[in-house]
Design an enzyme around this catalytic site. Sequence first.
Site, PDB file in Angstrom:
ATOM      1  N   PRO A   2       0.764  -1.236   0.000  1.00 34.69           N
ATOM      2  CA  PRO A   2       0.000   0.000   0.000  1.00 34.69           C
ATOM      3  C   PRO A   2       0.802   1.298   0.000  1.00 34.69           C
ATOM      4  CG  PRO A   2      -0.065  -1.087   2.159  1.00 34.69           C
ATOM      5  CD  PRO A   2       1.024  -1.669   1.361  1.00 34.69           C
ATOM      6  N   GLU A   3       1.007   1.854  -1.146  1.00 33.85           N
ATOM      7  CA  GLU A   3       1.397   3.254  -1.245  1.00 33.85           C
ATOM      8  C   GLU A   3       0.180   3.962  -1.811  1.00 33.85           C
ATOM      9  OE1 GLU A   3       5.272   4.083  -2.968  1.00 33.85           O
ATOM     10  OE2 GLU A   3       5.899   2.040  -2.558  1.00 33.85           O
ATOM     11  N   HIS A  92      -5.313 -14.190   9.573  1.00 27.90           N
ATOM     12  CA  HIS A  92      -4.946 -12.774   9.451  1.00 27.90           C
ATOM     13  C   HIS A  92      -6.110 -11.871   9.066  1.00 27.90           C
ATOM     14  CE1 HIS A  92      -0.992 -14.261  10.033  1.00 27.90           C
ATOM     15  NE2 HIS A  92      -0.895 -14.792   8.839  1.00 27.90           N
ATOM     16  N   ARG A 111       1.097  -8.796   8.979  1.00 26.93           N
ATOM     17  CA  ARG A 111       2.118  -8.198   9.851  1.00 26.93           C
ATOM     18  C   ARG A 111       1.528  -7.269  10.912  1.00 26.93           C
ATOM     19  NH1 ARG A 111       6.937  -5.964   6.290  1.00 26.93           N
ATOM     20  NH2 ARG A 111       7.904  -5.718   8.313  1.00 26.93           N
TER      21      ARG A 111
END
Length: 273
Positions: A2-3, A92, A111
């Site tokens: 994700p940018e 997750h 993460r």
Amino acid sequence: MPELPEVETVKAALLPLVEGRTIQHVRQMRSDLRWPLPERLADRLTGRRCGTAYRRAKYILIPLDGHEVLLIHLGMSGAIRIYEHQPEFAKHDHISVQLDTGQWFVFSDPRRFGHVDLISDSELETHKLLRHLGIEPLSNMLSGDWLADRLAGKTAPIKSALMDQRIIAGLGNIYVCEALFKAGISPRRKAGSIKAGRAEKLVRAIRDVLTLAIASGGTSLRDHVQPGGEIGYFVQQLSVYGRAELPCVSCRTPLKHITQTGRSSFYCPNCQR
DNA sequence: CTTTCGTCCTGACTGC
DNA sequence: TGCAGTCAGGACGAAA
């Protein structure tokens, strides 16, 4: 993932899903992501009507009735998937939201560097994650003169300055590397040495790279709105990122890989000065 | 003030 | 096949 372009793509997929819809059910699988999640998040979201989702920097914001906003940051590994029906729980998956259409969206983040928050309208300017954000790179505010001015006197490398969300908000490692390549500027150059001419070129490169990335994200989005499909990923012809030792697409010189402020930089030692 | 560094996590990959 | 080490698209907050 994700940018800015990826977040923009995710937002674009989420927008028509949530706009005008009421949240019917929320499953929250844990009490924290990067930071503790808001107390009673599921309860507080249930029954709320969603407004028009938008993006600010790398944040997705969904206004809710009652003068609150749902804030989502994908961190390094976060993703949002859309389903037509209640999905099987996957490892997750942290927060699942069912709308009154029966559709679901699921926030998943291995993460757990991502974050979800519920804030009041009045906190949009003052929230700790939002208050220091710089300008939007695709807005009219960004110009060569403006950038040169903001970089003046900075001794940090231009790579680090462009990663600094307090100056321009939304760029990340990949697109900074790509923009610097396109502008012919070495990531090692001192930020303060970027004067009007180079700054103009750099601004154009940033816009071009982001616009192209958003466009290709949008194109591939079609395949990913299918139930169970993932939305938002980057499809980009990368010129330098991850291409250490490979020949420069422009001059065939082997590309270099260095570490700056703990992050990888890739560049062409010949084309970028 | 500016800049660097450690930190939060899991997973994929590399090399022995 | 196993295991240790390295690295990853982010960004805060402490320390220098």
